[in-house]
Design an enzyme around this catalytic site. Sequence first.
Site, PDB file in Angstrom:
ATOM      1  N   TYR A 212       0.799  -1.232   0.000  1.00 43.72           N
ATOM      2  CA  TYR A 212       0.000   0.000   0.000  1.00 43.72           C
ATOM      3  C   TYR A 212       0.832   1.283   0.000  1.00 43.72           C
ATOM      4  O   TYR A 212       0.508   2.222  -0.740  1.00 43.72           O
ATOM      5  CB  TYR A 212      -0.983  -0.020   1.176  1.00 43.72           C
TER       6      TYR A 212
ATOM      7  N   GLU B 285      -8.858  -7.210   4.503  1.00 44.44           N
ATOM      8  CA  GLU B 285      -8.078  -8.283   3.888  1.00 44.44           C
ATOM      9  C   GLU B 285      -7.414  -9.159   4.942  1.00 44.44           C
ATOM     10  O   GLU B 285      -7.362 -10.393   4.788  1.00 44.44           O
ATOM     11  CB  GLU B 285      -7.045  -7.679   2.926  1.00 44.44           C
TER      12      GLU B 285
END
Length: 399
Positions: A95, A138
């Site tokens: 990310y 997730e």
Amino acid sequence: MLTTAQKSIVTATVPLLESGGEALTTHFYRILLDEHPEVRPLFNQASQANGEQPRALANGVLMYARHIDRLDALGDLAAQIVSKHVALQVLPEHYPVVGACLLRAIREVLGAEIATDAVIDAWAAAYDQLATILIGAEAAVYDQNANAPGGWRGARAFRVERKEAESAEITSFYLAPVDLQPVLDFEPGQYISLRLDVGGEEVRRSYSLSAAPNGRTYRISVKRERGGAVSNHLHDHVHEGSTLEVFPPSGAFTLSKGERPLVLISGGVGITPTLAMLEAALETERPIHFIHCARSNDVHAFRGPIDALAEKHAQFERFYCYEEAPHADTDAQPHAVGRLDVEMLAQWMPPSTDDVRDVDAYFLGPKPFMQQVKRSLRALGVPEHQIRYEFFGPASSLD
């Protein structure tokens, strides 16, 4: 923490994203993939080349910006993103790399006069908010997959137990774990992802599970795509006895339980997830209408098994439409020739009551096919919330 002022700035960028979102995301991908080769396996290069992935990201960013104050209004979008990320094993460390490239792309495409420090700071905060939400969701799925019976985390070695041609284009691969332990259960409609070495380069691809869960093996059925590096690799170089690295099942396009008549509509290799759905639905008493479209008899996969199921189950009706008329002397005749249209669907679906067709409709196939099916279902009075579909590649709009 995203402030009220920053939310206002993000919302104000929506018109810019509408007019230039695809250019922005195309530039973003160029920066990301050129400068960070470690993330390339997470992206389908074919979808990059034809613009599908930049368009999908532009749509997602735009939806997020529009609903920054009401993230619950995003509906199924977040679940779809999480499913795709889990399937390809996107991890928290990815990310920051993606975020830095996105902010740089915003600055370089929009220019410093528009993409001021305040705009960049607002988007940095918005991205951090989204990343935090997705990473948490997730992580929960990764933990659930690892802790469930037959589950695992990351890649697991599977051996190709059997390889079987289903048509001139589609081949099935039956996969059994090398460790001979049970495998994770899955919902009909879900898929697994493979990590492969193709020409010395790591790639990851997702394929629908085309048979009902049995706790021991998985089956995927892969179409040989013209120019498709991965599908051709599987067809030509992966054989019985080959070992593949497999990630756990994922996907939000799953069969919901219910008593309404079920309509499964597929085009080409879009048939694969509907097969597992069909097997599950046949264990109930709900009426099932199975509609499949193919170019010709030669490329129509699974006709024999489906015909056999229709002979055994009174609640199951199937209909086939071919673009090309078969030879007159073949037994494999379709129910119609041409392209599926609203008139065909009207004949092959349960009748309407007061202009409403109270069915659960699932469909999958090439995008033009899906656009036509969605228009037809609406015209025939199927309620919007009872229409469900999935994309094999990056999600996009059918409207």
